[in-house]
Design a protein around this motif. Structure first.
Motif, PDB file in Angstrom:
ATOM      1  N   LEU A  99       0.791  -1.220   0.000  1.00  0.00           N
ATOM      2  CA  LEU A  99       0.000   0.000   0.000  1.00  0.00           C
ATOM      3  C   LEU A  99       0.833   1.285   0.000  1.00  0.00           C
ATOM      4  CD1 LEU A  99      -3.044  -0.754   2.337  1.00  0.00           C
ATOM      5  CD2 LEU A  99      -3.072  -0.274  -0.108  1.00  0.00           C
ATOM      6  N   PRO A 100       1.924   1.384   0.752  1.00  0.00           N
ATOM      7  CA  PRO A 100       2.682   2.650   0.753  1.00  0.00           C
ATOM      8  C   PRO A 100       3.267   3.018  -0.604  1.00  0.00           C
ATOM      9  CG  PRO A 100       3.260   1.320   2.652  1.00  0.00           C
ATOM     10  CD  PRO A 100       2.443   0.454   1.752  1.00  0.00           C
ATOM     11  N   PHE A 101       3.419   2.075  -1.527  1.00  0.00           N
ATOM     12  CA  PHE A 101       3.988   2.379  -2.833  1.00  0.00           C
ATOM     13  C   PHE A 101       2.926   3.031  -3.719  1.00  0.00           C
ATOM     14  CE2 PHE A 101       6.730  -0.911  -1.222  1.00  0.00           C
ATOM     15  CZ  PHE A 101       7.984  -0.548  -1.676  1.00  0.00           C
ATOM     16  N   THR A 102       3.329   4.030  -4.474  1.00  0.00           N
ATOM     17  CA  THR A 102       2.432   4.626  -5.445  1.00  0.00           C
ATOM     18  C   THR A 102       2.168   3.653  -6.581  1.00  0.00           C
ATOM     19  OG1 THR A 102       2.164   6.443  -7.003  1.00  0.00           O
ATOM     20  CG2 THR A 102       4.394   5.675  -6.616  1.00  0.00           C
ATOM     21  N   ARG A 103       1.008   3.804  -7.228  1.00  0.00           N
ATOM     22  CA  ARG A 103       0.677   2.859  -8.285  1.00  0.00           C
ATOM     23  C   ARG A 103       1.613   3.006  -9.479  1.00  0.00           C
ATOM     24  NH1 ARG A 103      -3.464   6.694  -9.385  1.00  0.00           N
ATOM     25  NH2 ARG A 103      -3.498   7.402 -11.566  1.00  0.00           N
ATOM     26  N   TYR A 104       2.281   4.157  -9.601  1.00  0.00           N
ATOM     27  CA  TYR A 104       3.209   4.334 -10.713  1.00  0.00           C
ATOM     28  C   TYR A 104       4.468   3.497 -10.542  1.00  0.00           C
ATOM     29  CZ  TYR A 104       0.126   8.265 -11.541  1.00  0.00           C
ATOM     30  OH  TYR A 104      -0.983   9.035 -11.765  1.00  0.00           O
ATOM     31  N   PHE A 105       4.618   2.935  -9.357  1.00  0.00           N
ATOM     32  CA  PHE A 105       5.710   1.973  -9.166  1.00  0.00           C
ATOM     33  C   PHE A 105       5.428   0.693  -9.959  1.00  0.00           C
ATOM     34  CE2 PHE A 105       7.691  -1.561  -6.866  1.00  0.00           C
ATOM     35  CZ  PHE A 105       9.004  -1.110  -6.772  1.00  0.00           C
ATOM     36  N   TYR A 106       4.151   0.398 -10.169  1.00  0.00           N
ATOM     37  CA  TYR A 106       3.748  -0.817 -10.871  1.00  0.00           C
ATOM     38  C   TYR A 106       3.294  -0.531 -12.307  1.00  0.00           C
ATOM     39  CZ  TYR A 106       3.592  -2.450  -6.030  1.00  0.00           C
ATOM     40  OH  TYR A 106       3.910  -2.745  -4.739  1.00  0.00           O
ATOM     41  N   PHE A 107       2.677   0.642 -12.554  1.00  0.00           N
ATOM     42  CA  PHE A 107       2.139   0.956 -13.872  1.00  0.00           C
ATOM     43  C   PHE A 107       2.699   2.297 -14.339  1.00  0.00           C
ATOM     44  CE2 PHE A 107      -1.255  -1.242 -11.478  1.00  0.00           C
ATOM     45  CZ  PHE A 107      -1.269  -2.436 -12.191  1.00  0.00           C
ATOM     46  N   LYS A 108       3.057   2.344 -15.596  1.00  0.00           N
ATOM     47  CA  LYS A 108       3.493   3.602 -16.186  1.00  0.00           C
ATOM     48  C   LYS A 108       2.283   4.483 -16.459  1.00  0.00           C
ATOM     49  CE  LYS A 108       6.473   5.382 -19.861  1.00  0.00           C
ATOM     50  NZ  LYS A 108       7.280   5.030 -21.054  1.00  0.00           N
ATOM     51  N   LYS A 109       2.460   5.795 -16.293  1.00  0.00           N
ATOM     52  CA  LYS A 109       1.340   6.712 -16.448  1.00  0.00           C
ATOM     53  C   LYS A 109       0.745   6.642 -17.848  1.00  0.00           C
ATOM     54  CE  LYS A 109       2.519  10.279 -13.052  1.00  0.00           C
ATOM     55  NZ  LYS A 109       2.804  11.723 -12.859  1.00  0.00           N
ATOM     56  N   ARG A 110      -0.592   6.727 -17.851  1.00  0.00           N
ATOM     57  CA  ARG A 110      -1.378   6.816 -19.076  1.00  0.00           C
ATOM     58  C   ARG A 110      -1.198   5.613 -19.999  1.00  0.00           C
ATOM     59  NH1 ARG A 110       0.413  11.846 -17.944  1.00  0.00           N
ATOM     60  NH2 ARG A 110       2.253  11.600 -19.269  1.00  0.00           N
ATOM     61  N   THR A 111      -0.800   4.500 -19.463  1.00  0.00           N
ATOM     62  CA  THR A 111      -0.782   3.263 -20.243  1.00  0.00           C
ATOM     63  C   THR A 111      -2.121   2.554 -20.088  1.00  0.00           C
ATOM     64  OG1 THR A 111       0.135   2.026 -18.373  1.00  0.00           O
ATOM     65  CG2 THR A 111       1.715   3.004 -19.942  1.00  0.00           C
ATOM     66  N   PRO A 112      -2.464   1.627 -20.985  1.00  0.00           N
ATOM     67  CA  PRO A 112      -3.740   0.907 -20.820  1.00  0.00           C
ATOM     68  C   PRO A 112      -3.867   0.221 -19.465  1.00  0.00           C
ATOM     69  CG  PRO A 112      -2.849   0.533 -23.012  1.00  0.00           C
ATOM     70  CD  PRO A 112      -1.804   1.295 -22.258  1.00  0.00           C
ATOM     71  N   ALA A 113      -2.751  -0.332 -18.946  1.00  0.00           N
ATOM     72  CA  ALA A 113      -2.810  -0.984 -17.634  1.00  0.00           C
ATOM     73  C   ALA A 113      -3.125   0.024 -16.538  1.00  0.00           C
ATOM     74  CB  ALA A 113      -1.496  -1.698 -17.348  1.00  0.00           C
ATOM     75  N   ASP A 114      -2.562   1.237 -16.630  1.00  0.00           N
ATOM     76  CA  ASP A 114      -2.822   2.264 -15.621  1.00  0.00           C
ATOM     77  C   ASP A 114      -4.266   2.734 -15.696  1.00  0.00           C
ATOM     78  OD1 ASP A 114      -2.282   4.214 -13.626  1.00  0.00           O
ATOM     79  OD2 ASP A 114      -2.045   5.734 -15.201  1.00  0.00           O
ATOM     80  N   LEU A 115      -4.790   2.907 -16.884  1.00  0.00           N
ATOM     81  CA  LEU A 115      -6.176   3.344 -17.039  1.00  0.00           C
ATOM     82  C   LEU A 115      -7.140   2.272 -16.531  1.00  0.00           C
ATOM     83  CD1 LEU A 115      -5.966   5.002 -20.572  1.00  0.00           C
ATOM     84  CD2 LEU A 115      -5.928   6.132 -18.341  1.00  0.00           C
ATOM     85  N   GLU A 116      -6.844   1.029 -16.827  1.00  0.00           N
ATOM     86  CA  GLU A 116      -7.714  -0.048 -16.346  1.00  0.00           C
ATOM     87  C   GLU A 116      -7.666  -0.149 -14.831  1.00  0.00           C
ATOM     88  OE1 GLU A 116      -8.534  -4.830 -17.070  1.00  0.00           O
ATOM     89  OE2 GLU A 116      -6.856  -3.828 -18.048  1.00  0.00           O
ATOM     90  N   TRP A 117      -6.492   0.053 -14.260  1.00  0.00           N
ATOM     91  CA  TRP A 117      -6.357   0.014 -12.796  1.00  0.00           C
ATOM     92  C   TRP A 117      -7.234   1.073 -12.147  1.00  0.00           C
ATOM     93  CZ3 TRP A 117      -4.350  -2.698  -8.828  1.00  0.00           C
ATOM     94  CH2 TRP A 117      -4.173  -2.052  -7.610  1.00  0.00           C
ATOM     95  N   LYS A 118      -7.211   2.280 -12.699  1.00  0.00           N
ATOM     96  CA  LYS A 118      -8.008   3.358 -12.108  1.00  0.00           C
ATOM     97  C   LYS A 118      -9.508   3.089 -12.260  1.00  0.00           C
ATOM     98  CE  LYS A 118      -5.900   6.704 -14.349  1.00  0.00           C
ATOM     99  NZ  LYS A 118      -5.536   8.086 -14.781  1.00  0.00           N
ATOM    100  N   ARG A 119      -9.894   2.508 -13.384  1.00  0.00           N
ATOM    101  CA  ARG A 119     -11.305   2.185 -13.559  1.00  0.00           C
ATOM    102  C   ARG A 119     -11.755   1.113 -12.571  1.00  0.00           C
ATOM    103  NH1 ARG A 119      -9.929   2.213 -19.122  1.00  0.00           N
ATOM    104  NH2 ARG A 119      -9.959  -0.062 -19.104  1.00  0.00           N
ATOM    105  N   LYS A 120     -10.930   0.096 -12.410  1.00  0.00           N
ATOM    106  CA  LYS A 120     -11.324  -1.000 -11.521  1.00  0.00           C
ATOM    107  C   LYS A 120     -11.282  -0.593 -10.054  1.00  0.00           C
ATOM    108  CE  LYS A 120     -10.395  -5.004 -14.417  1.00  0.00           C
ATOM    109  NZ  LYS A 120      -9.758  -6.342 -14.515  1.00  0.00           N
ATOM    110  N   MET A 121     -10.403   0.336  -9.711  1.00  0.00           N
ATOM    111  CA  MET A 121     -10.337   0.758  -8.310  1.00  0.00           C
ATOM    112  C   MET A 121     -11.630   1.429  -7.867  1.00  0.00           C
ATOM    113  SD  MET A 121      -7.769   0.035  -6.410  1.00  0.00           S
ATOM    114  CE  MET A 121      -7.894   1.300  -5.168  1.00  0.00           C
ATOM    115  N   LYS A 122     -12.362   2.051  -8.808  1.00  0.00           N
ATOM    116  CA  LYS A 122     -13.629   2.668  -8.452  1.00  0.00           C
ATOM    117  C   LYS A 122     -14.670   1.617  -8.075  1.00  0.00           C
ATOM    118  CE  LYS A 122     -12.946   6.685 -11.459  1.00  0.00           C
ATOM    119  NZ  LYS A 122     -13.475   7.454 -12.623  1.00  0.00           N
TER     120      LYS A 122
END
Length: 339
Positions: A99-122
């Motif tokens: 949890l303390p790590f930012t999600r950009y540690f795992y996903f690069k900004k504005r990539t499909p994986a990052d966008l999907e992560w933000k959608r699913k987190m909702k």
């Protein structure tokens, strides 16, 4: 009488000659010590050499070759409740550490994986998909334990949550129908096969698709109506050659098997109430030596078997115990796997 005198008397009797008393005494005094050290008395010999029972040359046992044909487990066993609880604890602990790590540690900004992560987190409201919701910050951050009997601790519930998450795109319901919104296509997700099959539900003991967590053994009913492993007498062949023949004569040519080794893994002996005359010998019983084999493909077909077999079953160790005789079970039980 000392040892020297005994030796002299035996030598004289064997040679068939008579010796005068003075000569005998002289020999006794000269060789008494050597004879005492080298010769044992008849009592000592009888104590060290047990009598050997001589078997009748006409006594014999019939020699059979038996096959322990098995199907190994196809899936891993069910987890013990302690194992399941421990693995759940490890997964939840891993989430807390991440949890303390930012999600950009795992996903690069504005990539499909990052966008999907933000959608699913909702929709998820938590990073974890299969271990329940957890708020790492706020007044409820301390409440991170799974309660006894909670759905999150059930294996089936965790699998369904993972599949549900994989099948969803994370988009809001109806968002794809909005003007200018591109519809997100999701590939179908392959669902795992059930661990309990139809053969398990029907208790079909002739099917190899049952008891996938256990080792199944081929048990056949012989012409006398007795359940046992496939076996037959040796016919001018070794055990390995007889095993190949017995498998073919039992299950037919469309069964693919593999003999694990050339050395027997056990044996079973039967003693007849009365000797049976066979040619010039009297058979007092039969000894069956078992070889281990695996089935790779195919199925047993008794329609054209050459051993007079009436029926067959694929049984686990505990099921097999209920079908065979007590003496037979005591001979084979240590050859079988527990699972």
């Amino acid at each position: 009488m000392n040892a020297g005198q005994q030796t002299t008397r035996r030598l004289a009797s064997r040679a068939g000659q008579s010796i005068c008393r003075s000569c005998r005494d002289s020999i006794s005094r000269t060789y008494a010590s050597a004879a005492a050290a080298a010769v044992q008395t008849e009592d000592q010999i009888s104590q060290h050499i047990p009598p050997v029972a001589q078997a009748s040359p006409s006594t014999s046992y019939a020699v059979n070759a038996g096959i322990v044909l098995s199907r190994p487990p196809q899936i891993t066993r069910d987890l013990h409740p302690f194992e399941s609880a421990f693995f759940l604890y490890q997964r939840r602990l891993n989430e807390r550490l991440a949890l303390p790590f930012t999600r950009y540690f795992y996903f690069k900004k504005r990539t499909p994986a990052d966008l999907e992560w933000k959608r699913k987190m909702k929709q998820r409201l938590t990073p974890a998909r299969d271990i329940g919701r957890y708020k790492g910050y706020g007044e409820e951050a301390w409440n991170d334990e799974v309660l006894v009997g909670a759905n999150e601790s059930k294996f089936e519930w965790q699998v369904e949550k993972l599949l549900e998450d994989a099948e969803q795109s994370g988009a809001e319901p109806g968002a794809a129908d909005a003007p200018g919104t591109k519809k997100i296509e999701r590939e179908p997700v392959d669902r795992p096969m059930p661990r309990v099959t139809e053969a398990d539900k029907k208790n079909d003991t002739k099917s190899l698709d049952r008891a996938l967590q256990r080792t199944l053994y081929l048990l056949v009913k012989n012409k006398e109506g007795r359940w046992e492993f496939p076996q037959d007498k040796l016919r001018e062949e070794n055990l390995h050659g007889a095993a190949h023949r017995i498998i073919t004569h039992t299950g037919g040519v469309n069964i693919n098997t593999w003999l694990v080794g050339h050395v027997p893994i056990g044996h079973h002996q039967i003693d007849y109430p009365e000797a049976r005359p066979v040619e010039n010998l009297n058979e007092h019983g039969a000894k069956t030596f078992f070889l281990k084999a695996r089935i790779m493909a195919g199925q047993v077909n008794l329609k054209e078997n050459k051993l007079g077999l009436q029926d067959f079953k694929w049984l686990a160790k505990d099921e097999l115990k209920q079908e065979v005789d007590g003496s037979y079970w005591r001979s084979i039980k240590n050859m079988l796997a527990e699972r």
